[in-house]
Design an enzyme around this catalytic site. Sequence first.
Site, mmCIF file in Angstrom:
data_model
loop_
_atom_site.group_PDB
_atom_site.id
_atom_site.type_symbol
_atom_site.label_atom_id
_atom_site.label_comp_id
_atom_site.label_asym_id
_atom_site.label_seq_id
_atom_site.Cartn_x
_atom_site.Cartn_y
_atom_site.Cartn_z
ATOM 1 N N PRO A 104 39.697 22.190 39.880
ATOM 2 C CA PRO A 104 38.606 21.263 39.503
ATOM 3 C C PRO A 104 38.967 19.813 39.807
ATOM 4 O O PRO A 104 38.108 18.951 39.799
ATOM 5 C CB PRO A 104 38.421 21.499 38.000
ATOM 6 C CG PRO A 104 39.599 22.277 37.550
ATOM 7 C CD PRO A 104 40.248 22.911 38.741
ATOM 8 N N ASP A 111 19.763 27.285 57.376
ATOM 9 C CA ASP A 111 20.189 27.198 55.979
ATOM 10 C C ASP A 111 19.862 25.878 55.332
ATOM 11 O O ASP A 111 19.855 24.846 55.987
ATOM 12 C CB ASP A 111 21.716 27.241 55.897
ATOM 13 C CG ASP A 111 22.225 28.622 55.963
ATOM 14 O OD1 ASP A 111 21.419 29.529 55.842
ATOM 15 O OD2 ASP A 111 23.440 28.759 56.131
ATOM 16 N N ARG A 119 30.214 33.206 56.853
ATOM 17 C CA ARG A 119 28.861 33.392 57.387
ATOM 18 C C ARG A 119 28.524 32.396 58.489
ATOM 19 O O ARG A 119 27.537 32.549 59.191
ATOM 20 C CB ARG A 119 27.829 33.346 56.269
ATOM 21 C CG ARG A 119 27.789 32.054 55.505
ATOM 22 C CD ARG A 119 26.928 32.168 54.268
ATOM 23 N NE ARG A 119 25.545 32.482 54.563
ATOM 24 C CZ ARG A 119 24.693 31.631 55.125
ATOM 25 N NH1 ARG A 119 25.092 30.415 55.426
ATOM 26 N NH2 ARG A 119 23.454 31.988 55.376
ATOM 27 N N GLU A 160 47.098 27.835 32.333
ATOM 28 C CA GLU A 160 46.965 26.377 32.240
ATOM 29 C C GLU A 160 47.125 25.682 33.588
ATOM 30 O O GLU A 160 46.952 24.489 33.701
ATOM 31 C CB GLU A 160 48.000 25.814 31.254
ATOM 32 C CG GLU A 160 47.689 26.107 29.808
ATOM 33 C CD GLU A 160 46.277 25.678 29.413
ATOM 34 O OE1 GLU A 160 45.967 24.473 29.533
ATOM 35 O OE2 GLU A 160 45.486 26.545 28.997
HETATM 36 N N1 ADE Z 1 39.617 26.389 39.292
HETATM 37 C C1 ADE Z 1 39.063 26.264 38.072
HETATM 38 N N2 ADE Z 1 37.912 25.604 38.123
HETATM 39 C C2 ADE Z 1 37.710 25.297 39.432
HETATM 40 C C3 ADE Z 1 36.694 24.614 40.148
HETATM 41 N N3 ADE Z 1 35.645 24.081 39.520
HETATM 42 N N4 ADE Z 1 36.811 24.490 41.476
HETATM 43 C C4 ADE Z 1 37.890 24.996 42.116
HETATM 44 N N5 ADE Z 1 38.881 25.635 41.500
HETATM 45 C C5 ADE Z 1 38.799 25.800 40.163
#
Ligand code: ADE
Length: 259
Positions: free
Chosen positions: A88, A169, A154, A116
Amino acid sequence: MQCDVLTLFPDSIQSVTSQSIVKRAQEKGLLHLAIHNIRDYADAPHYNADDTPYGGGEGMVMKAEPIFRAIDHIREQSDNLRIILPSPQGIPFSHQQAEALSCESRRVIFICGHYEGIDERVRTQLLAEELSIGDYVLTGGELPAMVMIDAAVRLIPGVLGDPLSAQHDSFAGSLLDYPHYTRPSEIRGAAIPQVLASGNHEAIRRWRRKESLRSTLLKRPDLLSHQTLSHEDQTFLNEILEEQPSEVCCSQRQEGAER
Ligand code: ADE
């Protein structure tokens, strides 16, 4: 595209990649996918791939050494690697990233984290790129890795039956897709737009372009501000603005401005 996924949950990757278009891409030799169980590279007798965090605190951290060994194993076959850590904290994964991935000449390695997180030295020592699929936190990197692989596969020429479908797309030209219909022509009182059954290719092209513009204006007006619109597009947009109830367009425009 040559792709390796390092994971503690190989079955979850297998369940998605052994189906449908990603499966066919592999059968056609357009995607070479290898799934590695990180635990296979951990130390006997317990094969632990995680440990408690230095400094204390909740949860477990994935150990660096089993991941380094898995990468060493892949490097014996090729030293031309692109290493991706789904996270994230990464830069946002987009259509442009998917396109780049689809024609990547390097072997692409996804390292899927869990718990974690992963010992930070995996990222720093392997110069791994962090990529995020959105501003939310998932329980692991498997789903993001599969999202990225699916979006890239794809776009590989020859993977989709109709090579034009990827070009149409949403996001390929930064407009959303037009609506699609299949038989029957009428269902529960809802008929298809008659132009689609007319056989008039130019009229169908114009209808689809206009509906792409309508969809973009109503759902993602922010995308329109990045577009250079043709004279025809401008005419369609003016028609749409006259056709739509004014409160819909106004509220959509306001939401777009706030994004
Ligand atoms: N791992 C956990 N959440 C994630 C996300 N939003 N994007 C990429 N990898 C992740």
